[in-house]
Scaffold this motif. Structure first.
Motif, PDB file in Angstrom:
ATOM      1  N   ASP A   9     -42.021  24.101 -28.895  1.00  0.00           N
ATOM      2  CA  ASP A   9     -43.432  23.807 -28.675  1.00  0.00           C
ATOM      3  C   ASP A   9     -44.275  24.947 -29.227  1.00  0.00           C
ATOM      4  OD1 ASP A   9     -45.630  22.252 -27.514  1.00  0.00           O
ATOM      5  OD2 ASP A   9     -45.811  23.861 -26.059  1.00  0.00           O
ATOM      6  N   SER A  10     -45.575  24.705 -29.342  1.00  0.00           N
ATOM      7  CA  SER A  10     -46.488  25.739 -29.806  1.00  0.00           C
ATOM      8  C   SER A  10     -46.726  26.820 -28.757  1.00  0.00           C
ATOM      9  CB  SER A  10     -47.831  25.105 -30.186  1.00  0.00           C
ATOM     10  OG  SER A  10     -48.432  24.521 -29.048  1.00  0.00           O
ATOM     11  N   GLY A  11     -46.303  26.592 -27.523  1.00  0.00           N
ATOM     12  CA  GLY A  11     -46.514  27.575 -26.459  1.00  0.00           C
ATOM     13  C   GLY A  11     -45.748  27.187 -25.207  1.00  0.00           C
ATOM     14  N   ILE A  12     -46.419  27.258 -24.070  1.00  0.00           N
ATOM     15  CA  ILE A  12     -45.766  26.986 -22.786  1.00  0.00           C
ATOM     16  C   ILE A  12     -45.713  25.503 -22.443  1.00  0.00           C
ATOM     17  CG2 ILE A  12     -46.341  29.245 -21.807  1.00  0.00           C
ATOM     18  CD1 ILE A  12     -48.676  27.864 -20.337  1.00  0.00           C
ATOM     19  N   GLY A  13     -46.474  24.675 -23.157  1.00  0.00           N
ATOM     20  CA  GLY A  13     -46.601  23.278 -22.773  1.00  0.00           C
ATOM     21  C   GLY A  13     -45.289  22.525 -22.711  1.00  0.00           C
ATOM     22  N   GLY A  14     -44.370  22.836 -23.611  1.00  0.00           N
ATOM     23  CA  GLY A  14     -43.096  22.129 -23.648  1.00  0.00           C
ATOM     24  C   GLY A  14     -42.237  22.334 -22.418  1.00  0.00           C
ATOM     25  N   LEU A  15     -42.621  23.281 -21.573  1.00  0.00           N
ATOM     26  CA  LEU A  15     -41.880  23.449 -20.319  1.00  0.00           C
ATOM     27  C   LEU A  15     -42.048  22.237 -19.406  1.00  0.00           C
ATOM     28  CD1 LEU A  15     -42.505  27.238 -19.547  1.00  0.00           C
ATOM     29  CD2 LEU A  15     -40.425  26.178 -20.444  1.00  0.00           C
ATOM     30  N   THR A  16     -43.090  21.435 -19.634  1.00  0.00           N
ATOM     31  CA  THR A  16     -43.208  20.185 -18.885  1.00  0.00           C
ATOM     32  C   THR A  16     -42.087  19.223 -19.280  1.00  0.00           C
ATOM     33  OG1 THR A  16     -44.787  19.263 -20.499  1.00  0.00           O
ATOM     34  CG2 THR A  16     -45.695  20.421 -18.593  1.00  0.00           C
ATOM     35  N   VAL A  17     -41.645  19.297 -20.531  1.00  0.00           N
ATOM     36  CA  VAL A  17     -40.491  18.502 -20.967  1.00  0.00           C
ATOM     37  C   VAL A  17     -39.215  19.063 -20.349  1.00  0.00           C
ATOM     38  CG1 VAL A  17     -39.107  17.778 -22.954  1.00  0.00           C
ATOM     39  CG2 VAL A  17     -41.605  17.811 -23.111  1.00  0.00           C
ATOM     40  N   VAL A  18     -39.104  20.389 -20.303  1.00  0.00           N
ATOM     41  CA  VAL A  18     -37.946  21.027 -19.663  1.00  0.00           C
ATOM     42  C   VAL A  18     -37.837  20.581 -18.206  1.00  0.00           C
ATOM     43  CG1 VAL A  18     -36.947  23.222 -18.922  1.00  0.00           C
ATOM     44  CG2 VAL A  18     -37.948  23.018 -21.211  1.00  0.00           C
ATOM     45  N   LYS A  19     -38.968  20.530 -17.518  1.00  0.00           N
ATOM     46  CA  LYS A  19     -38.975  20.086 -16.120  1.00  0.00           C
ATOM     47  C   LYS A  19     -38.355  18.697 -15.992  1.00  0.00           C
ATOM     48  CE  LYS A  19     -42.123  18.879 -12.333  1.00  0.00           C
ATOM     49  NZ  LYS A  19     -43.537  18.840 -11.892  1.00  0.00           N
ATOM     50  N   GLU A  20     -38.744  17.782 -16.866  1.00  0.00           N
ATOM     51  CA  GLU A  20     -38.219  16.419 -16.803  1.00  0.00           C
ATOM     52  C   GLU A  20     -36.757  16.366 -17.229  1.00  0.00           C
ATOM     53  OE1 GLU A  20     -39.837  14.159 -15.359  1.00  0.00           O
ATOM     54  OE2 GLU A  20     -41.763  15.206 -15.251  1.00  0.00           O
ATOM     55  N   LEU A  21     -36.371  17.182 -18.195  1.00  0.00           N
ATOM     56  CA  LEU A  21     -34.960  17.238 -18.602  1.00  0.00           C
ATOM     57  C   LEU A  21     -34.084  17.735 -17.462  1.00  0.00           C
ATOM     58  CD1 LEU A  21     -35.250  18.660 -22.239  1.00  0.00           C
ATOM     59  CD2 LEU A  21     -34.353  16.414 -21.604  1.00  0.00           C
ATOM     60  N   ALA A 205     -43.938  13.697 -21.442  1.00  0.00           N
ATOM     61  CA  ALA A 205     -42.745  14.515 -21.213  1.00  0.00           C
ATOM     62  C   ALA A 205     -41.645  13.718 -20.516  1.00  0.00           C
ATOM     63  CB  ALA A 205     -43.108  15.750 -20.385  1.00  0.00           C
ATOM     64  N   PHE A 206     -42.037  12.886 -19.548  1.00  0.00           N
ATOM     65  CA  PHE A 206     -41.052  12.067 -18.836  1.00  0.00           C
ATOM     66  C   PHE A 206     -40.373  11.093 -19.793  1.00  0.00           C
ATOM     67  CE2 PHE A 206     -39.774   8.202 -16.680  1.00  0.00           C
ATOM     68  CZ  PHE A 206     -39.029   8.686 -15.611  1.00  0.00           C
ATOM     69  N   GLN A 207     -41.168  10.449 -20.630  1.00  0.00           N
ATOM     70  CA  GLN A 207     -40.616   9.455 -21.554  1.00  0.00           C
ATOM     71  C   GLN A 207     -39.708  10.104 -22.595  1.00  0.00           C
ATOM     72  OE1 GLN A 207     -41.092   6.478 -20.559  1.00  0.00           O
ATOM     73  NE2 GLN A 207     -42.650   7.071 -19.065  1.00  0.00           N
ATOM     74  N   GLN A 208     -40.068  11.303 -23.047  1.00  0.00           N
ATOM     75  CA  GLN A 208     -39.225  11.992 -24.028  1.00  0.00           C
ATOM     76  C   GLN A 208     -37.895  12.402 -23.409  1.00  0.00           C
ATOM     77  OE1 GLN A 208     -40.497  15.833 -25.567  1.00  0.00           O
ATOM     78  NE2 GLN A 208     -39.675  15.320 -27.572  1.00  0.00           N
ATOM     79  N   ALA A 209     -37.926  12.918 -22.199  1.00  0.00           N
ATOM     80  CA  ALA A 209     -36.685  13.302 -21.522  1.00  0.00           C
ATOM     81  C   ALA A 209     -35.762  12.093 -21.350  1.00  0.00           C
ATOM     82  CB  ALA A 209     -36.998  13.941 -20.173  1.00  0.00           C
ATOM     83  N   LYS A 210     -36.349  10.963 -21.040  1.00  0.00           N
ATOM     84  CA  LYS A 210     -35.567   9.727 -20.908  1.00  0.00           C
ATOM     85  C   LYS A 210     -34.914   9.356 -22.235  1.00  0.00           C
ATOM     86  CE  LYS A 210     -36.048   4.913 -19.411  1.00  0.00           C
ATOM     87  NZ  LYS A 210     -36.999   3.866 -18.964  1.00  0.00           N
ATOM     88  N   ALA A 211     -35.653   9.511 -23.336  1.00  0.00           N
ATOM     89  CA  ALA A 211     -35.109   9.204 -24.669  1.00  0.00           C
ATOM     90  C   ALA A 211     -33.977  10.162 -25.031  1.00  0.00           C
ATOM     91  CB  ALA A 211     -36.224   9.271 -25.718  1.00  0.00           C
ATOM     92  N   ILE A 212     -34.126  11.430 -24.692  1.00  0.00           N
ATOM     93  CA  ILE A 212     -33.059  12.415 -24.928  1.00  0.00           C
ATOM     94  C   ILE A 212     -31.813  12.036 -24.131  1.00  0.00           C
ATOM     95  CG2 ILE A 212     -32.362  14.796 -24.489  1.00  0.00           C
ATOM     96  CD1 ILE A 212     -34.169  14.943 -26.735  1.00  0.00           C
ATOM     97  N   SER A 213     -32.010  11.671 -22.877  1.00  0.00           N
ATOM     98  CA  SER A 213     -30.889  11.288 -22.013  1.00  0.00           C
ATOM     99  C   SER A 213     -30.135  10.099 -22.595  1.00  0.00           C
ATOM    100  CB  SER A 213     -31.417  10.953 -20.608  1.00  0.00           C
ATOM    101  OG  SER A 213     -30.364  10.522 -19.772  1.00  0.00           O
ATOM    102  N   GLU A 214     -30.865   9.101 -23.051  1.00  0.00           N
ATOM    103  CA  GLU A 214     -30.234   7.909 -23.624  1.00  0.00           C
ATOM    104  C   GLU A 214     -29.479   8.247 -24.910  1.00  0.00           C
ATOM    105  OE1 GLU A 214     -33.552   5.304 -24.005  1.00  0.00           O
ATOM    106  OE2 GLU A 214     -33.563   4.746 -21.875  1.00  0.00           O
ATOM    107  N   TYR A 215     -30.059   9.135 -25.726  1.00  0.00           N
ATOM    108  CA  TYR A 215     -29.397   9.524 -26.975  1.00  0.00           C
ATOM    109  C   TYR A 215     -28.083  10.256 -26.696  1.00  0.00           C
ATOM    110  CZ  TYR A 215     -28.193  12.314 -31.036  1.00  0.00           C
ATOM    111  OH  TYR A 215     -27.497  12.905 -32.051  1.00  0.00           O
ATOM    112  N   LEU A 216     -28.115  11.230 -25.801  1.00  0.00           N
ATOM    113  CA  LEU A 216     -26.902  12.004 -25.506  1.00  0.00           C
ATOM    114  C   LEU A 216     -25.819  11.127 -24.900  1.00  0.00           C
ATOM    115  CD1 LEU A 216     -28.387  15.324 -24.034  1.00  0.00           C
ATOM    116  CD2 LEU A 216     -27.661  14.847 -26.383  1.00  0.00           C
ATOM    117  N   SER A 217     -26.226  10.235 -24.004  1.00  0.00           N
ATOM    118  CA  SER A 217     -25.259   9.360 -23.353  1.00  0.00           C
ATOM    119  C   SER A 217     -24.603   8.412 -24.357  1.00  0.00           C
ATOM    120  CB  SER A 217     -25.955   8.556 -22.247  1.00  0.00           C
ATOM    121  OG  SER A 217     -25.051   7.684 -21.618  1.00  0.00           O
TER     122      SER A 217
END
Length: 260
Positions: A9-21, A205-217
């Motif tokens: 991310d460009s800064g701290i914002g992507g930590l919201t994605v980390v939270k959902e991951l 962020a929630f939707q992206q984490a879900k997409a990551i989960s589906e990809y890895l699985s």
């Protein structure tokens, strides 16, 4: 497959994605890179953003990640320029959000993002490709990502900027379904709801984490650990990360370091 997920991310914002991951994939190790030195990206040219993004992706390549989450809406608008240049999967934050809006049959949507994200018209274009009848209103913010990245989560200045954007969107149309199209913005979701409680906030962020989960699985890439660790690198000041980690209740932070 005990390689880590990369999040940039460009800064701290992507930590919201980390939270959902961490909620959806608690066994995964996460490598985070925040380019705070150059934040906010939304006020930069496309050429600058692409060059900075390629540097972060090279960092992820050097660390042998198995997938990268582009936890930045601004960077995600340029995904066609870099998505096929690496041997790991790159998952942007925009497409999963578009799919969610379409699947939920939402016909009035408001988009609040950085000026760059809004100027590209990416969300509006993708939504209308799926359903031309969706009514989209949008608003670009020049200040909000920078205020949040500097730790001004609940300052009078931040609240004033948020209220101004909500008021502007409401003047344009129905803003009740609001996409926070910058990952910095959900850090202050409580401020949005305090100012305008009727909002139905859509957090990409929630939707992206879900997409990551589906990809890895689906690709047999899930870790076999019970608890994953989080390592954070930044090109800027590390101190702000401690505040955001506490605010988002992130777990198992192994290190917070300046980037090499």
């Amino acid at each position: 497959m005990n390689r880590c997920i990369g999040v940039l991310d460009s800064g701290i914002g992507g930590l919201t994605v980390v939270k959902e991951l961490q909620k959806q994939l608690p066994g995964e190790d996460i490598l985070y890179f925040g380019d705070n030195k150059n934040c906010p990206y939304g006020n930069r040219s496309g050429e600058d953003i692409l060059a900075l993004t390629m540097n972060m992706l090279e960092f992820m390549k050097q660390n042998n990640v198995k997938a990268v989450a582009i936890a930045c809406n601004t960077i995600s608008t340029l995904i066609d320029y870099y998505k096929d240049k690496f041997d790991f999967s790159i998952i942007d934050i925009t497409k999963p959000t578009i799919d969610y809006i379409i699947n939920m049959n939402i016909y009035d949507i408001a988009i609040l993002g950085t000026e760059f994200t809004i100027k590209t018209g990416k969300y509006e274009k993708l939504l209308h490709e799926k359903n031309p009848n969706i009514r989209v209103i949008n608003e670009g913010s020049k200040l909000l990502a920078g205020l949040i990245d500097s730790g001004k989560f609940d300052s009078p200045e931040t609240r004033e900027v948020v209220k101004s954007h909500i008021d502007n969107l409401m003047k344009k149309g129905n803003a009740d379904n609001l996409v926070l199209a910058c990952t910095h913005f959900p850090i202050i979701e409580d401020v949005f709801l305090d100012i305008s409680p009727q909002l139905n906030i859509i957090n990409p962020a929630f939707q992206q984490a879900k997409a990551i989960s589906e990809y890895l699985s689906s690709n047999n890439l899930l870790n076999d650990k019970k608890e994953g660790e989080l390592d954070i690198y930044t090109s800027g000041d590390t101190k702000i990360y401690s505040n955001v980690i506490e605010r988002l209740n992130l777990k198992n932070v192994n290190s917070i370091k300046n980037s090499p």
